[in-house]
Write an enzyme that holds these catalytic residues in place. Structure first.
Site, PDB file in Angstrom:
ATOM      1  CB  VAL A  71     -26.509  -8.031   4.284  1.00  0.00           C
ATOM      2  CG1 VAL A  71     -26.073  -6.713   3.672  1.00  0.00           C
ATOM      3  CG2 VAL A  71     -25.452  -8.597   5.215  1.00  0.00           C
ATOM      4  CE1 TYR A 163     -14.979 -13.866   7.354  1.00  0.00           C
ATOM      5  CE2 TYR A 163     -13.137 -15.088   6.417  1.00  0.00           C
ATOM      6  CZ  TYR A 163     -13.828 -13.902   6.571  1.00  0.00           C
ATOM      7  OH  TYR A 163     -13.380 -12.762   5.937  1.00  0.00           O
TER       8      TYR A 163
HETATM    9  P1  NAD Z   1     -14.931  -4.194   8.918  1.00  0.00           P
HETATM   10  O1  NAD Z   1     -15.320  -4.834  10.191  1.00  0.00           O
HETATM   11  O2  NAD Z   1     -14.062  -2.980   8.967  1.00  0.00           O
HETATM   12  O3  NAD Z   1     -16.223  -3.854   8.059  1.00  0.00           O
HETATM   13  C1  NAD Z   1     -17.290  -4.757   7.935  1.00  0.00           C
HETATM   14  C2  NAD Z   1     -18.569  -3.962   7.732  1.00  0.00           C
HETATM   15  O4  NAD Z   1     -19.637  -4.897   7.556  1.00  0.00           O
HETATM   16  C3  NAD Z   1     -18.923  -3.074   8.934  1.00  0.00           C
HETATM   17  O5  NAD Z   1     -19.240  -1.772   8.499  1.00  0.00           O
HETATM   18  C4  NAD Z   1     -20.127  -3.766   9.548  1.00  0.00           C
HETATM   19  O6  NAD Z   1     -21.053  -2.895  10.154  1.00  0.00           O
HETATM   20  C5  NAD Z   1     -20.735  -4.420   8.313  1.00  0.00           C
HETATM   21  N1  NAD Z   1     -21.657  -5.494   8.667  1.00  0.00           N
HETATM   22  C6  NAD Z   1     -21.479  -6.539   9.514  1.00  0.00           C
HETATM   23  N2  NAD Z   1     -22.598  -7.265   9.600  1.00  0.00           N
HETATM   24  C7  NAD Z   1     -23.507  -6.671   8.777  1.00  0.00           C
HETATM   25  C8  NAD Z   1     -24.856  -6.945   8.439  1.00  0.00           C
HETATM   26  N3  NAD Z   1     -25.539  -7.980   8.972  1.00  0.00           N
HETATM   27  N4  NAD Z   1     -25.463  -6.114   7.565  1.00  0.00           N
HETATM   28  C9  NAD Z   1     -24.818  -5.074   7.022  1.00  0.00           C
HETATM   29  N5  NAD Z   1     -23.550  -4.762   7.312  1.00  0.00           N
HETATM   30  C10 NAD Z   1     -22.909  -5.553   8.180  1.00  0.00           C
HETATM   31  O7  NAD Z   1     -14.227  -5.360   8.095  1.00  0.00           O
HETATM   32  P2  NAD Z   1     -13.606  -5.430   6.629  1.00  0.00           P
HETATM   33  O8  NAD Z   1     -12.342  -6.138   6.760  1.00  0.00           O
HETATM   34  O9  NAD Z   1     -13.638  -4.134   5.921  1.00  0.00           O
HETATM   35  O10 NAD Z   1     -14.644  -6.442   5.948  1.00  0.00           O
HETATM   36  C11 NAD Z   1     -15.135  -6.283   4.633  1.00  0.00           C
HETATM   37  C12 NAD Z   1     -15.196  -7.631   3.945  1.00  0.00           C
HETATM   38  O11 NAD Z   1     -13.857  -8.099   3.707  1.00  0.00           O
HETATM   39  C13 NAD Z   1     -15.888  -8.727   4.734  1.00  0.00           C
HETATM   40  O12 NAD Z   1     -16.702  -9.492   3.881  1.00  0.00           O
HETATM   41  C14 NAD Z   1     -14.731  -9.565   5.256  1.00  0.00           C
HETATM   42  O13 NAD Z   1     -15.126 -10.889   5.504  1.00  0.00           O
HETATM   43  C15 NAD Z   1     -13.767  -9.448   4.117  1.00  0.00           C
HETATM   44  N6  NAD Z   1     -12.362  -9.751   4.424  1.00  0.00           N
HETATM   45  C16 NAD Z   1     -11.654  -9.037   5.338  1.00  0.00           C
HETATM   46  C17 NAD Z   1     -10.310  -9.317   5.540  1.00  0.00           C
HETATM   47  C18 NAD Z   1      -9.439  -8.524   6.489  1.00  0.00           C
HETATM   48  O14 NAD Z   1      -8.286  -8.914   6.741  1.00  0.00           O
HETATM   49  N7  NAD Z   1      -9.889  -7.418   7.024  1.00  0.00           N
HETATM   50  C19 NAD Z   1      -9.698 -10.347   4.828  1.00  0.00           C
HETATM   51  C20 NAD Z   1     -10.463 -11.065   3.911  1.00  0.00           C
HETATM   52  C21 NAD Z   1     -11.780 -10.758   3.713  1.00  0.00           C
END
Ligand code: NAD
Length: 259
Positions: A71, A163
Protein backbone atom coordinates in the site's frame (compact mmCIF):
# COMPACT_ATOMS: atom_id res chain seq x y z
CA UNK A 1 -47.00 -3.32 9.63
CA UNK A 2 -47.40 -1.05 6.62
CA UNK A 3 -44.49 1.17 5.64
CA UNK A 4 -41.94 -1.00 7.45
CA UNK A 5 -38.89 -1.41 5.24
CA UNK A 6 -36.57 -4.37 5.67
CA UNK A 7 -32.99 -4.13 4.50
CA UNK A 8 -30.55 -6.89 3.75
CA UNK A 9 -28.25 -8.01 6.55
CA UNK A 10 -26.12 -10.01 4.16
CA UNK A 11 -22.94 -9.22 2.24
CA UNK A 12 -23.41 -12.33 0.10
CA UNK A 13 -22.06 -11.69 -3.39
CA UNK A 14 -20.46 -8.34 -2.48
CA UNK A 15 -16.89 -7.82 -3.63
CA UNK A 16 -14.58 -6.80 -0.78
CA UNK A 17 -11.00 -5.55 -0.91
CA UNK A 18 -9.06 -6.02 2.34
CA UNK A 19 -5.53 -4.65 2.69
CA UNK A 20 -3.02 -6.27 5.02
CA UNK A 21 -5.15 -9.42 4.94
CA UNK A 22 -2.27 -11.82 5.49
CA UNK A 23 -2.28 -11.45 9.27
CA UNK A 24 -4.21 -10.35 12.34
CA UNK A 25 -7.34 -8.28 11.89
CA UNK A 26 -7.08 -8.21 8.08
CA UNK A 27 -6.99 -11.99 7.95
CA UNK A 28 -9.94 -12.23 10.35
CA UNK A 29 -11.84 -9.69 8.24
CA UNK A 30 -11.20 -11.66 5.04
CA UNK A 31 -12.36 -14.86 6.74
CA UNK A 32 -15.53 -13.39 8.17
CA UNK A 33 -16.58 -11.70 4.93
CA UNK A 34 -15.83 -14.86 2.94
CA UNK A 35 -17.78 -17.00 5.41
CA UNK A 36 -20.75 -14.67 4.91
CA UNK A 37 -20.64 -15.28 1.17
CA UNK A 38 -18.73 -12.18 0.08
CA UNK A 39 -16.16 -12.42 -2.71
CA UNK A 40 -12.90 -11.41 -1.08
CA UNK A 41 -9.79 -9.85 -2.60
CA UNK A 42 -7.11 -10.88 -0.11
CA UNK A 43 -4.19 -8.47 -0.47
CA UNK A 44 -0.99 -8.12 1.49
CA UNK A 45 2.58 -6.81 1.36
CA UNK A 46 3.82 -10.17 0.07
CA UNK A 47 2.01 -12.47 -2.33
CA UNK A 48 2.93 -15.45 -0.14
CA UNK A 49 1.05 -14.19 2.90
CA UNK A 50 -2.00 -13.19 0.84
CA UNK A 51 -1.99 -16.52 -0.97
CA UNK A 52 -1.79 -18.50 2.26
CA UNK A 53 -5.02 -16.88 3.49
CA UNK A 54 -6.80 -17.09 0.12
CA UNK A 55 -5.84 -20.75 -0.26
CA UNK A 56 -7.18 -21.64 3.17
CA UNK A 57 -10.48 -19.91 2.38
CA UNK A 58 -10.73 -21.40 -1.11
CA UNK A 59 -10.22 -24.88 0.38
CA UNK A 60 -13.49 -24.29 2.24
CA UNK A 61 -15.22 -23.50 -1.05
CA UNK A 62 -15.17 -19.73 -0.45
CA UNK A 63 -14.76 -17.19 -3.24
CA UNK A 64 -11.39 -15.47 -2.80
CA UNK A 65 -8.32 -14.50 -4.75
CA UNK A 66 -4.91 -13.20 -3.62
CA UNK A 67 -2.95 -10.18 -4.79
CA UNK A 68 0.36 -8.66 -3.74
CA UNK A 69 -0.45 -5.10 -2.78
CA UNK A 70 2.16 -2.93 -1.08
CA UNK A 71 0.00 0.00 0.00
CA UNK A 72 3.02 2.32 0.04
CA UNK A 73 3.19 2.04 -3.76
CA UNK A 74 0.75 4.38 -5.56
CA UNK A 75 1.23 2.60 -8.89
CA UNK A 76 0.61 -0.82 -7.36
CA UNK A 77 -2.57 0.50 -5.73
CA UNK A 78 -3.96 1.69 -9.06
CA UNK A 79 -3.12 -1.46 -10.97
CA UNK A 80 -4.24 -3.93 -8.28
CA UNK A 81 -7.55 -2.18 -7.58
CA UNK A 82 -8.30 -2.27 -11.32
CA UNK A 83 -7.29 -5.94 -11.51
CA UNK A 84 -9.53 -6.83 -8.58
CA UNK A 85 -12.52 -5.07 -10.11
CA UNK A 86 -11.87 -6.78 -13.45
CA UNK A 87 -11.48 -10.20 -11.78
CA UNK A 88 -14.71 -10.01 -9.78
CA UNK A 89 -16.68 -7.74 -12.13
CA UNK A 90 -16.85 -4.79 -9.70
CA UNK A 91 -15.99 -3.63 -6.20
CA UNK A 92 -18.45 -2.85 -3.40
CA UNK A 93 -16.48 -2.63 -0.16
CA UNK A 94 -13.02 -1.37 0.79
CA UNK A 95 -11.44 -2.18 4.15
CA UNK A 96 -8.28 -0.11 4.64
CA UNK A 97 -6.53 -2.22 7.26
CA UNK A 98 -2.80 -2.65 6.44
CA UNK A 99 -0.58 -1.20 9.10
CA UNK A 100 2.78 -0.94 10.78
CA UNK A 101 3.89 0.40 14.13
CA UNK A 102 7.04 1.80 15.72
CA UNK A 103 7.95 3.58 18.92
CA UNK A 104 10.60 6.30 18.59
CA UNK A 105 11.24 9.50 20.54
CA UNK A 106 10.61 12.83 18.81
CA UNK A 107 14.34 13.70 19.05
CA UNK A 108 15.57 10.31 17.87
CA UNK A 109 17.51 10.33 14.59
CA UNK A 110 15.19 7.58 13.26
CA UNK A 111 12.11 9.76 13.77
CA UNK A 112 11.91 11.36 10.33
CA UNK A 113 12.05 7.99 8.54
CA UNK A 114 9.41 6.48 10.83
CA UNK A 115 7.17 9.52 10.33
CA UNK A 116 7.39 9.20 6.54
CA UNK A 117 6.68 5.48 6.67
CA UNK A 118 3.72 5.85 9.03
CA UNK A 119 2.10 8.64 7.05
CA UNK A 120 2.59 6.73 3.79
CA UNK A 121 1.33 3.31 4.96
CA UNK A 122 -1.27 4.35 7.52
CA UNK A 123 -2.75 7.49 5.96
CA UNK A 124 -1.79 8.27 2.36
CA UNK A 125 -2.53 4.68 1.34
CA UNK A 126 -6.11 5.03 2.55
CA UNK A 127 -6.90 8.01 0.34
CA UNK A 128 -5.07 6.45 -2.63
CA UNK A 129 -7.01 3.19 -2.37
CA UNK A 130 -10.29 5.05 -1.96
CA UNK A 131 -9.54 7.20 -5.02
CA UNK A 132 -8.67 4.12 -7.09
CA UNK A 133 -11.81 2.30 -5.90
CA UNK A 134 -14.23 5.21 -6.30
CA UNK A 135 -15.27 4.60 -9.94
CA UNK A 136 -16.27 1.05 -8.97
CA UNK A 137 -17.91 1.99 -5.65
CA UNK A 138 -20.04 4.50 -7.56
CA UNK A 139 -21.55 1.59 -9.52
CA UNK A 140 -22.28 -0.48 -6.39
CA UNK A 141 -25.76 -0.90 -4.88
CA UNK A 142 -24.32 -0.68 -1.34
CA UNK A 143 -20.90 0.99 -1.43
CA UNK A 144 -18.99 0.90 1.85
CA UNK A 145 -15.59 2.07 3.06
CA UNK A 146 -14.16 1.14 6.46
CA UNK A 147 -10.88 2.65 7.59
CA UNK A 148 -9.03 0.96 10.45
CA UNK A 149 -7.48 3.58 12.74
CA UNK A 150 -6.71 2.97 16.44
CA UNK A 151 -7.48 4.17 19.93
CA UNK A 152 -4.11 5.91 19.43
CA UNK A 153 -6.10 8.32 17.23
CA UNK A 154 -8.27 9.25 20.23
CA UNK A 155 -5.67 9.28 23.01
CA UNK A 156 -1.95 8.72 22.76
CA UNK A 157 1.05 6.87 24.14
CA UNK A 158 4.51 8.36 24.62
CA UNK A 159 6.98 7.62 21.78
CA UNK A 160 4.07 6.82 19.44
CA UNK A 161 3.54 10.23 17.86
CA UNK A 162 4.18 9.25 14.22
CA UNK A 163 1.64 6.44 14.47
CA UNK A 164 -0.84 8.47 16.54
CA UNK A 165 -0.72 11.43 14.15
CA UNK A 166 -1.26 9.16 11.13
CA UNK A 167 -4.19 7.42 12.79
CA UNK A 168 -5.72 10.76 13.82
CA UNK A 169 -5.40 11.70 10.14
CA UNK A 170 -7.46 8.62 9.27
CA UNK A 171 -10.22 9.91 11.57
CA UNK A 172 -10.19 13.27 9.76
CA UNK A 173 -10.11 11.60 6.34
CA UNK A 174 -13.06 9.41 7.32
CA UNK A 175 -15.22 12.32 8.46
CA UNK A 176 -14.38 14.52 5.47
CA UNK A 177 -15.03 11.78 2.91
CA UNK A 178 -18.24 10.73 4.67
CA UNK A 179 -19.48 14.28 4.19
CA UNK A 180 -18.16 14.53 0.62
CA UNK A 181 -19.48 11.18 -0.61
CA UNK A 182 -22.67 10.91 1.45
CA UNK A 183 -24.98 12.24 -1.26
CA UNK A 184 -23.82 9.37 -3.45
CA UNK A 185 -24.82 6.81 -0.81
CA UNK A 186 -21.20 5.84 -0.17
CA UNK A 187 -20.68 5.36 3.56
CA UNK A 188 -17.27 5.94 5.14
CA UNK A 189 -16.68 4.80 8.71
CA UNK A 190 -13.69 4.29 10.96
CA UNK A 191 -13.00 1.50 13.44
CA UNK A 192 -10.57 2.24 16.26
CA UNK A 193 -9.28 -1.01 17.74
CA UNK A 194 -7.79 -1.09 21.21
CA UNK A 195 -5.27 -3.76 22.25
CA UNK A 196 -5.79 -6.76 19.99
CA UNK A 197 -3.92 -10.09 19.79
CA UNK A 198 -2.28 -9.85 16.36
CA UNK A 199 1.14 -9.84 14.77
CA UNK A 200 1.50 -6.20 15.78
CA UNK A 201 1.27 -6.96 19.51
CA UNK A 202 2.97 -10.37 19.38
CA UNK A 203 6.23 -9.05 20.82
CA UNK A 204 4.54 -7.69 23.96
CA UNK A 205 5.22 -10.26 26.71
CA UNK A 206 2.07 -12.04 27.91
CA UNK A 207 2.43 -10.80 31.49
CA UNK A 208 2.61 -7.19 30.25
CA UNK A 209 -0.50 -7.76 28.16
CA UNK A 210 -2.38 -9.01 31.23
CA UNK A 211 -1.25 -6.09 33.41
CA UNK A 212 -2.07 -3.52 30.72
CA UNK A 213 -5.46 -4.97 29.88
CA UNK A 214 -6.55 -5.29 33.51
CA UNK A 215 -5.43 -1.75 34.31
CA UNK A 216 -6.73 0.00 31.20
CA UNK A 217 -9.71 -1.81 29.67
CA UNK A 218 -13.19 -2.36 31.09
CA UNK A 219 -13.27 -5.98 29.95
CA UNK A 220 -9.86 -6.68 31.47
CA UNK A 221 -8.38 -8.46 28.47
CA UNK A 222 -6.93 -8.04 25.00
CA UNK A 223 -9.37 -8.46 22.13
CA UNK A 224 -9.36 -11.15 19.45
CA UNK A 225 -9.00 -10.04 15.80
CA UNK A 226 -12.45 -11.49 15.04
CA UNK A 227 -14.04 -9.18 17.60
CA UNK A 228 -12.94 -6.23 15.48
CA UNK A 229 -13.69 -7.90 12.14
CA UNK A 230 -17.33 -8.50 13.11
CA UNK A 231 -17.84 -4.76 13.70
CA UNK A 232 -16.21 -3.98 10.36
CA UNK A 233 -18.59 -6.43 8.70
CA UNK A 234 -21.58 -4.85 10.45
CA UNK A 235 -20.66 -1.45 9.01
CA UNK A 236 -20.64 -2.95 5.51
CA UNK A 237 -24.10 -4.54 5.50
CA UNK A 238 -26.58 -3.12 2.99
CA UNK A 239 -28.74 -2.47 6.09
CA UNK A 240 -26.01 -0.23 7.55
CA UNK A 241 -27.09 2.51 5.16
CA UNK A 242 -27.55 5.38 7.64
CA UNK A 243 -24.27 5.23 9.51
CA UNK A 244 -21.45 7.26 8.05
CA UNK A 245 -18.62 9.39 9.41
CA UNK A 246 -18.72 7.34 12.61
CA UNK A 247 -15.58 6.75 14.63
CA UNK A 248 -16.15 3.52 16.54
CA UNK A 249 -13.82 2.30 19.29
CA UNK A 250 -13.63 -1.50 19.49
CA UNK A 251 -11.43 -1.46 22.52
CA UNK A 252 -12.89 -3.46 25.39
CA UNK A 253 -13.87 -0.17 27.01
CA UNK A 254 -10.38 1.36 27.03
CA UNK A 255 -11.53 4.82 25.95
CA UNK A 256 -14.51 4.70 28.33
CA UNK A 257 -12.41 3.99 31.39
CA UNK A 258 -10.94 6.63 33.68
CA UNK A 259 -10.00 4.56 36.71
P1 NAD B 1 -0.61 -7.40 11.90
O1 NAD B 1 0.82 -7.05 11.98
O2 NAD B 1 -1.05 -8.74 12.38
O3 NAD B 1 -1.14 -7.20 10.41
C1 NAD B 1 -0.78 -6.08 9.64
C2 NAD B 1 -0.78 -6.48 8.18
O4 NAD B 1 -0.46 -5.32 7.41
C3 NAD B 1 0.26 -7.56 7.85
O5 NAD B 1 -0.33 -8.59 7.09
C4 NAD B 1 1.31 -6.81 7.05
O6 NAD B 1 1.96 -7.58 6.06
C5 NAD B 1 0.45 -5.73 6.41
N1 NAD B 1 1.26 -4.61 5.92
C6 NAD B 1 2.22 -3.90 6.56
N2 NAD B 1 2.75 -2.99 5.74
C7 NAD B 1 2.11 -3.12 4.55
C8 NAD B 1 2.22 -2.48 3.29
N3 NAD B 1 3.11 -1.50 3.06
N4 NAD B 1 1.39 -2.88 2.30
C9 NAD B 1 0.49 -3.86 2.50
N5 NAD B 1 0.35 -4.51 3.66
C10 NAD B 1 1.15 -4.14 4.66
O7 NAD B 1 -1.34 -6.24 12.71
P2 NAD B 1 -2.88 -5.92 13.01
O8 NAD B 1 -2.95 -5.57 14.42
O9 NAD B 1 -3.80 -6.93 12.46
O10 NAD B 1 -3.02 -4.55 12.18
C11 NAD B 1 -4.16 -4.24 11.40
C12 NAD B 1 -4.51 -2.78 11.58
O11 NAD B 1 -5.01 -2.58 12.91
C13 NAD B 1 -3.36 -1.81 11.41
O12 NAD B 1 -3.78 -0.68 10.68
C14 NAD B 1 -3.01 -1.42 12.84
O13 NAD B 1 -2.40 -0.16 12.89
C15 NAD B 1 -4.37 -1.44 13.47
N6 NAD B 1 -4.40 -1.55 14.93
C16 NAD B 1 -3.88 -2.63 15.58
C17 NAD B 1 -4.00 -2.72 16.96
C18 NAD B 1 -3.51 -3.91 17.75
O14 NAD B 1 -3.51 -3.87 19.00
N7 NAD B 1 -3.11 -4.99 17.13
C19 NAD B 1 -4.63 -1.70 17.68
C20 NAD B 1 -5.13 -0.61 16.97
C21 NAD B 1 -5.02 -0.55 15.61
Amino acid sequence: MSGFKTKSRSVKGSVVLVTGAGSGMGRATARIFAAEGARVAVTDYTLESAEAVARALASQGLDTHAWKLDVSSPSEITSVVNEIAAHFGGLDIVVNNAGISGFVAIDDERYEALWERCVTVLLSAHQRIIRAALPYLRKSAAPRIVNIASTEALGATALDSAYAASKAGVVGLTRALAVELGREGITVNCVCPGPILTGMTEAVPDEHKVIFAKRRTALGRYGEPEEVAHITLSLCLPAASYITGAIIPVDGGLTARNA
